[in-house]
Design a protein around this motif. Structure first.
Motif, PDB file in Angstrom:
ATOM      1  N   GLY A 288       0.857  -1.066  -0.050  1.00  0.00           N
ATOM      2  CA  GLY A 288       0.114  -0.028   0.402  1.00  0.00           C
ATOM      3  C   GLY A 288       0.766   1.316   0.011  1.00  0.00           C
ATOM      4  O   GLY A 288       0.726   2.429  -0.545  1.00  0.00           O
ATOM      5  N   CYS A 289       1.849   1.058   0.659  1.00  0.00           N
ATOM      6  CA  CYS A 289       2.902   2.537   0.741  1.00  0.00           C
ATOM      7  C   CYS A 289       3.498   2.529  -0.566  1.00  0.00           C
ATOM      8  O   CYS A 289       3.557   3.786  -1.087  1.00  0.00           O
ATOM      9  CB  CYS A 289       4.013   2.018   1.808  1.00  0.00           C
ATOM     10  N   TRP A 290       3.802   1.426  -1.278  1.00  0.00           N
ATOM     11  CA  TRP A 290       4.701   1.515  -2.460  1.00  0.00           C
ATOM     12  C   TRP A 290       3.463   2.135  -3.545  1.00  0.00           C
ATOM     13  O   TRP A 290       3.900   2.965  -4.131  1.00  0.00           O
ATOM     14  CB  TRP A 290       4.961   0.183  -2.987  1.00  0.00           C
ATOM     15  N   ILE A 291       2.363   1.737  -3.413  1.00  0.00           N
ATOM     16  CA  ILE A 291       1.300   2.150  -4.527  1.00  0.00           C
ATOM     17  C   ILE A 291       1.145   3.759  -4.379  1.00  0.00           C
ATOM     18  O   ILE A 291       0.977   4.579  -5.248  1.00  0.00           O
ATOM     19  CB  ILE A 291      -0.027   1.300  -4.360  1.00  0.00           C
ATOM     20  N   GLY A 292       0.965   4.077  -2.959  1.00  0.00           N
ATOM     21  CA  GLY A 292       0.898   5.505  -2.685  1.00  0.00           C
ATOM     22  C   GLY A 292       2.034   6.345  -3.368  1.00  0.00           C
ATOM     23  O   GLY A 292       1.792   7.576  -3.859  1.00  0.00           O
ATOM     24  N   LEU A 293       3.228   5.740  -3.299  1.00  0.00           N
ATOM     25  CA  LEU A 293       4.644   6.460  -3.677  1.00  0.00           C
ATOM     26  C   LEU A 293       4.304   6.439  -5.100  1.00  0.00           C
ATOM     27  O   LEU A 293       4.993   7.491  -5.617  1.00  0.00           O
ATOM     28  CB  LEU A 293       5.786   5.603  -3.214  1.00  0.00           C
ATOM     29  N   GLU A 294       4.007   5.631  -6.015  1.00  0.00           N
ATOM     30  CA  GLU A 294       3.743   5.614  -7.380  1.00  0.00           C
ATOM     31  C   GLU A 294       2.649   6.624  -7.820  1.00  0.00           C
ATOM     32  O   GLU A 294       3.124   7.226  -8.752  1.00  0.00           O
ATOM     33  CB  GLU A 294       3.401   4.019  -7.723  1.00  0.00           C
ATOM     34  N   ILE A 295       1.719   6.615  -7.248  1.00  0.00           N
ATOM     35  CA  ILE A 295       0.581   7.605  -7.586  1.00  0.00           C
ATOM     36  C   ILE A 295       0.941   8.923  -7.290  1.00  0.00           C
ATOM     37  O   ILE A 295       0.868   9.735  -8.151  1.00  0.00           O
ATOM     38  CB  ILE A 295      -0.724   7.212  -6.623  1.00  0.00           C
TER      39      ILE A 295
ATOM     40  N   PHE B 115      11.240  11.409 -13.107  1.00  0.00           N
ATOM     41  CA  PHE B 115      10.709  10.333 -13.435  1.00  0.00           C
ATOM     42  C   PHE B 115      11.745   9.109 -13.196  1.00  0.00           C
ATOM     43  O   PHE B 115      11.456   7.903 -12.674  1.00  0.00           O
ATOM     44  CB  PHE B 115      10.078  10.215 -14.599  1.00  0.00           C
ATOM     45  N   LEU B 116      12.882   9.055 -13.760  1.00  0.00           N
ATOM     46  CA  LEU B 116      14.006   8.222 -13.865  1.00  0.00           C
ATOM     47  C   LEU B 116      14.426   7.886 -12.518  1.00  0.00           C
ATOM     48  O   LEU B 116      14.465   6.794 -12.173  1.00  0.00           O
ATOM     49  CB  LEU B 116      14.982   8.710 -14.712  1.00  0.00           C
ATOM     50  N   THR B 117      14.973   8.939 -11.835  1.00  0.00           N
ATOM     51  CA  THR B 117      15.318   8.700 -10.420  1.00  0.00           C
ATOM     52  C   THR B 117      14.400   7.994  -9.470  1.00  0.00           C
ATOM     53  O   THR B 117      14.719   6.968  -8.720  1.00  0.00           O
ATOM     54  CB  THR B 117      16.061   9.756  -9.828  1.00  0.00           C
ATOM     55  N   GLN B 118      13.003   8.658  -9.518  1.00  0.00           N
ATOM     56  CA  GLN B 118      12.095   8.087  -8.674  1.00  0.00           C
ATOM     57  C   GLN B 118      11.493   6.615  -8.988  1.00  0.00           C
ATOM     58  O   GLN B 118      11.180   5.896  -7.964  1.00  0.00           O
ATOM     59  CB  GLN B 118      10.772   9.024  -8.616  1.00  0.00           C
ATOM     60  N   SER B 119      11.476   6.318 -10.352  1.00  0.00           N
ATOM     61  CA  SER B 119      11.375   4.924 -10.795  1.00  0.00           C
ATOM     62  C   SER B 119      12.342   4.005 -10.262  1.00  0.00           C
ATOM     63  O   SER B 119      11.930   2.986  -9.740  1.00  0.00           O
ATOM     64  CB  SER B 119      10.886   4.821 -12.229  1.00  0.00           C
ATOM     65  N   ILE B 120      13.601   4.414 -10.639  1.00  0.00           N
ATOM     66  CA  ILE B 120      14.768   3.391 -10.016  1.00  0.00           C
ATOM     67  C   ILE B 120      14.266   3.451  -8.427  1.00  0.00           C
ATOM     68  O   ILE B 120      14.353   2.065  -7.997  1.00  0.00           O
ATOM     69  CB  ILE B 120      15.832   4.007 -10.318  1.00  0.00           C
ATOM     70  N   ALA B 121      14.213   4.119  -7.654  1.00  0.00           N
ATOM     71  CA  ALA B 121      14.108   4.084  -6.339  1.00  0.00           C
ATOM     72  C   ALA B 121      12.893   3.282  -5.681  1.00  0.00           C
ATOM     73  O   ALA B 121      12.742   2.409  -5.073  1.00  0.00           O
ATOM     74  CB  ALA B 121      13.989   5.633  -5.619  1.00  0.00           C
ATOM     75  N   SER B 122      11.830   3.476  -6.519  1.00  0.00           N
ATOM     76  CA  SER B 122      10.544   2.717  -6.522  1.00  0.00           C
ATOM     77  C   SER B 122      10.720   1.159  -6.712  1.00  0.00           C
ATOM     78  O   SER B 122      10.333   0.354  -5.911  1.00  0.00           O
ATOM     79  CB  SER B 122       9.359   3.332  -7.395  1.00  0.00           C
ATOM     80  N   ILE B 123      11.430   0.806  -8.021  1.00  0.00           N
ATOM     81  CA  ILE B 123      11.666  -0.590  -8.335  1.00  0.00           C
ATOM     82  C   ILE B 123      12.485  -1.130  -7.095  1.00  0.00           C
ATOM     83  O   ILE B 123      12.146  -2.314  -6.793  1.00  0.00           O
ATOM     84  CB  ILE B 123      12.439  -0.664  -9.450  1.00  0.00           C
ATOM     85  N   ASN B 124      13.376  -0.478  -6.634  1.00  0.00           N
ATOM     86  CA  ASN B 124      14.472  -1.085  -5.745  1.00  0.00           C
ATOM     87  C   ASN B 124      13.564  -1.174  -4.352  1.00  0.00           C
ATOM     88  O   ASN B 124      13.885  -2.313  -3.765  1.00  0.00           O
ATOM     89  CB  ASN B 124      15.418   0.111  -5.220  1.00  0.00           C
ATOM     90  N   PHE B 125      12.731  -0.392  -3.904  1.00  0.00           N
ATOM     91  CA  PHE B 125      11.781  -0.502  -3.094  1.00  0.00           C
ATOM     92  C   PHE B 125      11.124  -1.908  -3.025  1.00  0.00           C
ATOM     93  O   PHE B 125      10.949  -2.451  -1.929  1.00  0.00           O
ATOM     94  CB  PHE B 125      11.324   1.005  -2.457  1.00  0.00           C
TER      95      PHE B 125
ATOM     96  N   PHE C  33      11.164  -4.334  -4.785  1.00  0.00           N
ATOM     97  CA  PHE C  33      12.129  -5.692  -5.104  1.00  0.00           C
ATOM     98  C   PHE C  33      12.469  -5.939  -3.542  1.00  0.00           C
ATOM     99  O   PHE C  33      12.476  -7.123  -3.334  1.00  0.00           O
ATOM    100  CB  PHE C  33      13.321  -5.378  -5.903  1.00  0.00           C
ATOM    101  N   LEU C  34      13.103  -5.042  -2.699  1.00  0.00           N
ATOM    102  CA  LEU C  34      13.574  -5.194  -1.231  1.00  0.00           C
ATOM    103  C   LEU C  34      12.257  -5.746  -0.334  1.00  0.00           C
ATOM    104  O   LEU C  34      12.405  -6.531   0.314  1.00  0.00           O
ATOM    105  CB  LEU C  34      14.227  -4.233  -0.762  1.00  0.00           C
ATOM    106  N   ILE C  35      11.145  -5.062  -0.474  1.00  0.00           N
ATOM    107  CA  ILE C  35       9.983  -5.490   0.623  1.00  0.00           C
ATOM    108  C   ILE C  35       9.466  -6.822   0.015  1.00  0.00           C
ATOM    109  O   ILE C  35       9.299  -7.709   0.751  1.00  0.00           O
ATOM    110  CB  ILE C  35       8.871  -4.562   0.609  1.00  0.00           C
TER     111      ILE C  35
ATOM    112  N   SER D 284      17.879  -3.760   5.662  1.00  0.00           N
ATOM    113  CA  SER D 284      17.331  -2.380   6.011  1.00  0.00           C
ATOM    114  C   SER D 284      18.127  -1.281   5.619  1.00  0.00           C
ATOM    115  O   SER D 284      17.409  -0.225   5.356  1.00  0.00           O
ATOM    116  CB  SER D 284      17.166  -2.355   7.833  1.00  0.00           C
ATOM    117  N   ILE D 285      19.364  -1.537   5.590  1.00  0.00           N
ATOM    118  CA  ILE D 285      20.265  -0.261   4.896  1.00  0.00           C
ATOM    119  C   ILE D 285      19.747  -0.182   3.453  1.00  0.00           C
ATOM    120  O   ILE D 285      19.517   0.999   2.863  1.00  0.00           O
ATOM    121  CB  ILE D 285      21.630  -0.583   4.962  1.00  0.00           C
ATOM    122  N   MET D 286      19.319  -1.399   2.738  1.00  0.00           N
ATOM    123  CA  MET D 286      19.141  -1.090   1.295  1.00  0.00           C
ATOM    124  C   MET D 286      17.830  -0.438   1.108  1.00  0.00           C
ATOM    125  O   MET D 286      17.488   0.491   0.329  1.00  0.00           O
ATOM    126  CB  MET D 286      19.217  -2.423   0.597  1.00  0.00           C
ATOM    127  N   ILE D 287      16.825  -0.752   2.037  1.00  0.00           N
ATOM    128  CA  ILE D 287      15.378  -0.233   2.080  1.00  0.00           C
ATOM    129  C   ILE D 287      15.537   1.241   2.348  1.00  0.00           C
ATOM    130  O   ILE D 287      14.800   2.271   1.783  1.00  0.00           O
ATOM    131  CB  ILE D 287      14.451  -1.014   2.957  1.00  0.00           C
TER     132      ILE D 287
END
Length: 339
Positions: free
Chosen positions: A33-40, A65-75, A77-79, A96-99
């Motif tokens: 849900g947190c990730w969906i909120g970040l994407e919206i 868009f590029l930086t935020q989408s890279i951070a979102s994909i990383n987030f 994948f890690l969760i 925890s360091i990666m998240i």
């Protein structure tokens, strides 16, 4: 006329989504849900900053868009990885360091800050205000749920140092405010590690000070430091610059010092003397380049432009009057409150 109304209605729609996406993230009971909120949130902010008539704004939108989408994909994948390996969120140092890193990248925190000043340079003051304030809420709240203490201590030291030293050689006001935001992010991270209430108090104060600065720069159409002394601005407006910049720097008589005072008090109480020393020294450097801007606007004045007088018949200037004097006087009240 219809086209202007349509453009404004589109903007209102995206501002509405931007506001509610943050509420979705911070009120969600799952990481998805947190990730969906970040994407919206990301997809609603991009149409607000992109402008087909301005290439810099379009470039800023693409970079964002590029930086935020890279951070979102990383987030994301890690969760998923954390749920598969541990079945629930147990504290694991590396994960925890990666998240935390993916959330810090979304914040524009040092050492993931390289996109932040470039994007600030390309967008308007209104969008700068949103990027420096509202866009920080969701990642900061998510960071408070699951953080690695020692890693965040290192990050906040990076933030205050890079924020202070990065702004020294800047002539662009927008880049200067970006490095100021990075510096304040160090204070915000330290306050959220102490208490969420303290973070909320610091954030509201920071939002209040930044809103006045962004509104003033937008009203004067200021983008670079040299514009402050080539324009013959009314001295009352120069006084507002003085009060609000010194308040943003955290000079004691002003309201901006109050949240910093509380943070330093907590750090000293927990015997974090080196971090407190770094925070105070870097605040002095921040004050140096704020005073450089104020000095430019107050002292320098070209004689050939004496006949150009910038005056305002804007009702909002009365609000700035009120808030500036509130910033000046409320420190006296806050001193009694603190003791």
């Amino acid at each position: 006329m219809f086209l202007i109304f349509l453009m404004n209605s589109n903007k209102m729609f995206f501002y509405f989504i931007l506001f509610f996406s943050t509420l979705i993230s911070i009120s969600s009971n799952s990481w998805f849900g947190c990730w969906i909120g970040l994407e919206i949130n990301l997809l609603s902010f991009i149409p607000l900053i992109s402008n087909p008539l301005n290439m810099l704004a379009s470039e800023a939108a693409l970079k964002y868009f590029l930086t935020q989408s890279i951070a979102s994909i990383n987030f994301l994948f890690l969760i998923i990885f954390n749920m598969i390996i541990f079945f629930n969120f147990k504290m694991n140092n590396i994960l925890s360091i990666m998240i935390n890193s993916s959330l810090l990248m979304k914040l524009g925190s040092a050492p993931f800050h390289f996109w932040f000043p470039n994007i600030m340079e390309g967008i308007s003051w209104m969008n700068n205000f949103i990027l420096m304030t509202w866009q920080k809420i969701t990642p900061m709240i998510l960071l408070s749920y699951y953080y690695h203490k020692n890693f965040l201590m290192l990050i906040l030291i990076f933030n205050v140092i890079i924020g202070a030293l990065g702004g020294l050689n800047q002539t662009s006001l927008r880049k200067l405010m970006a490095f100021s935001s990075i510096n304040n992010l160090g204070w915000l991270i330290s306050s959220i590690m102490i208490s969420e209430n303290l973070w909320l108090f610091y954030f509201i104060m920071y939002m209040f000070m930044i809103s006045i600065m962004c509104f003033l720069f937008n009203m004067l159409n200021m983008l670079f430091i040299n514009q402050l002394f080539t324009c013959n601005i009314n001295y009352s407006i120069k006084l507002f610059f003085l009060i609000n910049f010194l308040s943003l720097g955290g000079l004691p008589p002003f309201i901006g010092f109050f949240p910093k005072w509380i943070v330093i008090n907590f750090l000293l109480f927990n015997k974090m003397f080196i971090i407190s020393f770094l925070f105070i020294m870097m605040s002095l450097i921040m004050l140096f380049f704020y005073i450089r801007i104020i000095y430019s606007s107050l002292m320098f004045n070209y004689m050939k432009l004496k006949w150009i007088k910038i005056s305002f018949k804007n009702k909002f200037i009365n609000y700035i009057n009120f808030f500036s004097f509130l910033s000046l006087l409320s420190m006296i009240l806050s001193t009694f409150f603190f003791f």
